[in-house]
Design an enzyme around this catalytic site. Sequence first.
Site, short mmCIF file in Angstrom:
data_model
loop_
_atom_site.label_atom_id
_atom_site.label_comp_id
_atom_site.label_asym_id
_atom_site.label_seq_id
_atom_site.Cartn_x
_atom_site.Cartn_y
_atom_site.Cartn_z
N ASP A 184 13.01 54.31 -4.45
CA ASP A 184 12.04 53.60 -5.26
C ASP A 184 12.53 53.50 -6.71
OD1 ASP A 184 10.49 53.34 -3.10
OD2 ASP A 184 8.96 54.79 -3.70
N TYR A 243 15.16 50.86 -7.10
CA TYR A 243 14.54 49.55 -6.97
C TYR A 243 13.81 49.19 -8.27
CZ TYR A 243 11.64 45.81 -5.10
OH TYR A 243 11.02 44.60 -4.90
N LEU A 292 1.90 61.58 19.93
CA LEU A 292 1.55 61.68 21.34
C LEU A 292 2.82 61.86 22.16
CD1 LEU A 292 -0.93 58.66 21.62
CD2 LEU A 292 -1.51 61.07 21.83
N LYS A 327 -2.98 51.58 23.83
CA LYS A 327 -2.28 52.15 22.68
C LYS A 327 -1.94 50.99 21.74
CE LYS A 327 1.43 55.26 21.35
NZ LYS A 327 1.91 54.47 20.25
N GLU A 335 -6.43 52.84 14.30
CA GLU A 335 -5.24 52.03 14.05
C GLU A 335 -5.60 50.76 13.28
OE1 GLU A 335 -2.88 53.79 15.43
OE2 GLU A 335 -1.11 52.51 15.59
N CYS A 394 38.22 62.43 9.93
CA CYS A 394 39.13 63.40 9.31
C CYS A 394 40.44 63.56 10.08
CB CYS A 394 38.45 64.75 9.15
SG CYS A 394 38.17 65.62 10.70
S1 IVH Z 1 -5.08 59.11 20.27
C1 IVH Z 1 -3.46 63.41 18.43
N1 IVH Z 1 -5.31 56.60 20.96
O1 IVH Z 1 -0.13 56.29 18.50
C2 IVH Z 1 -3.33 61.96 18.35
N2 IVH Z 1 -3.58 57.18 19.42
O2 IVH Z 1 2.47 57.36 19.05
C3 IVH Z 1 -4.48 61.29 19.04
N3 IVH Z 1 -2.26 55.27 18.66
O3 IVH Z 1 -0.28 58.80 16.10
C4 IVH Z 1 -4.23 59.87 18.99
N4 IVH Z 1 -3.35 53.74 19.79
O4 IVH Z 1 -1.54 56.62 15.63
C5 IVH Z 1 -4.61 57.50 20.22
N5 IVH Z 1 -5.67 54.44 21.60
C6 IVH Z 1 -4.99 55.31 20.89
C7 IVH Z 1 -3.91 54.93 20.07
C8 IVH Z 1 -3.21 55.90 19.36
C9 IVH Z 1 -2.36 53.96 18.94
C10 IVH Z 1 -1.23 55.84 17.77
C11 IVH Z 1 -1.66 57.01 16.95
C12 IVH Z 1 -0.63 58.09 17.23
C13 IVH Z 1 0.49 57.29 17.76
C14 IVH Z 1 1.42 58.11 18.61
#
Ligand code: IVH
Length: 719
Positions: free
Chosen positions: A48, A51, A98, A133, A191, A439
């Site tokens: 930063d 930049y 996750l 997700k 999200e 090296c």
């Molecule tokens: S549950 C302990 N549900 O995916 C975490 N996460 O790759 C509980 N995410 O950090 C999260 N959709 O930001 C949950 N339906 C969903 C989600 C979700 C996206 C994100 C979340 C997490 C990340 C992990």
Amino acid sequence: MPADKATLLIPVDQLTPQEARAEHDALGAEITEHDRRYYEEDAPSVSDAEYDALRLRYEAIEARFPELKTPESLTQKVGSKVSEKFGKIRHRVPMLSLSNGFTDEEVEEFVERIRRFLNLGPETPLVFTADPKIDGLSLSLRYENGRLVSAATRGDGAEGEDVTANARTVDDIPHVLNGPNVPDVFEVRGEVYLSHADFTAINARQEAAGKPLFANPRNAAAGSLRQLDPAITASRPLCFFAYAWGEASAMPADTQYGMMECLRSFGFKVNPLTRRCESIADMLEHYRAIETDRANLGYDIDGVVYKVDSLSLQQRLGFVSRSPRWALAHKFPAQKAVTVLEDIEINVGRTGSLNPIARLKPVTVGGVVVSNATLHNEDYIKGIGGNGEKIRNGIDIRIGDTVVINRAGDVIPKVLDVVLEKRPADAKPYELPTTCPACGSHAVREVNPRTGKEDAVRRCTGGLICPAQARERLKHFVSRNAFDVEGMGEQRIDEFYEEGLIQRPQDIFTLQARNARSLKRLENREGWGQTSAKNLFDAIEARRSVALNRFIFALGIPHIGETSARLLARHFGTFEHLREVAKAAADPDSEAHAELTSIGGIGPVVAEAVVEFFKEGHNEEMLDALLAEVTIEPMEAPATANSPVAGKTVVFTGSLEQMTREEAKAMAERLGAKVAGSVSKKTDIVVAGPGAGSKLAKAAELGVQVMDEDGWFALVGRG
Ligand code: IVH
């Protein structure tokens, strides 16, 4: 493109109009390239501070030569990288990740693992929720007395950026929560994302204004949320789905599904595809239904998340490392693409591994341009798998081949397959070099003395003399989860290493003093100035004290990741203690060796790596020099600070009736205790179930506190 060196050194008020125009053009091109890397690749190539220095100079030139302030000037465009920083917010409950699975079998294993952990028979009902997700960025919203008080990005999970003003402009984020049962303190997590339609519209606007385009909706959402000017965020129609929570003064429901209903009643959007599933078959059916619907949803998703429905079971299951044991992200299969392998380059890693990297003809996979992919190792290129079996029918990978690559979410793209019909007639089998490209030392595949098998990885034997290894070690040392020195990016390390300014970790902390005596001061260099040099020195000073677990992790001992570093920090308490035991453990028959190998979670490979590291004289020298510069603080352990068993050693014996052995161990460790397998003078508590034998007798003999399971729960509570 850096501006001409001589020009840059001229004070702005002495520039001729020609020089000013040339430098303004050059700086503009350079800043645009940094913006592109930041926005499209989410991979900034400068700090930063650097930049900011470029932009300041650019603006100073324009202020003196107003004719350069045309509509094309960067100062007339919004949406560049923010120059001022957002404040930081520490998450009171960490924001975790996750675990991932790709196949049906992995989902079955996930459910079985939970049943085993909780000792549930196959007939006992176990309910999950399943919801899409979302491929956006996670946000934590804090409500006090029902009012939104702050919003923070995930950051590194422990600390995020304060984006409260921007979050207030998002329609889906209520400023005030509805209803009588809203907890006084309630952190809602979910999200932030952009719909496909809004993403297309934003990019059309960007294009019309001659601004850089966003590569995908997630990058656009991130760029929109991290705007310094909330008016810009407000002009981008961000959306928000709630799916989790952080700190809560009370829980309005006792199931995941119930919590989702409460979140909806409080005023949040909850994904309409959220279901309760009573069996693995239900889970997989819902997964397929969502997968089929994926293209019609109008926003990006990259899988389905399963969560144990009962919150008390979630509590019992707890976490492994940084992910909850009670949740799984079932990812959609990786997206594939076909392109040409133009070259194979060798990257030398921190531990000397020769990592082959595929340089590809750029190709778009799932909205992201891919031009590099991993080729794993020598055997993989030859068509040999981990157990010596054939992969790809034994077909090797050659430069010039047309190859199939895949990319799954945040995973590094891989070269999967070769389109043999398109192989050029003159393509030759690829030979990995047997000397290190950095090296020139021999690069060998060691034979594992235990298994007698050749290691799949070829390693440079240059050790300390290998500049590539040294540079990678330094990059690891300053990285986010280690010393976290802001402004010490990869390029800066390369540059400082090359010039001999920083070659060993301790050099980082003597840089400022050496600079003060140097003829070639940092602040006088091209692209630098007083401010950028000061920012760097301040960032280094801020890291003169470091938590023990970070320090251990930063050393880059092979096989020691963050988790093992924490386990070692927790066990030993101080660095002196670890060092003393690790050195004594060089004797395999010593008590120290027994101690090191009996630490829960530390296997023989890790223990061996620790012993080897402390055996080396040059590591000793480096540690002494480093310890003269930095102070090691106790391990970072906020969550267990007020646990009644923190720091205690506990032994579980006999048959446990209310929890499985694995669960008991995980629970004790979560509360900051050490779990040992046998009773000794160091044991603080023995938890004995029916049938406990010699361990109970030993505890009585040594006067160690003994309790049954009820006593344990009375001491630590049920969650
Ligand atoms: S549950 C302990 N549900 O995916 C975490 N996460 O790759 C509980 N995410 O950090 C999260 N959709 O930001 C949950 N339906 C969903 C989600 C979700 C996206 C994100 C979340 C997490 C990340 C992990």
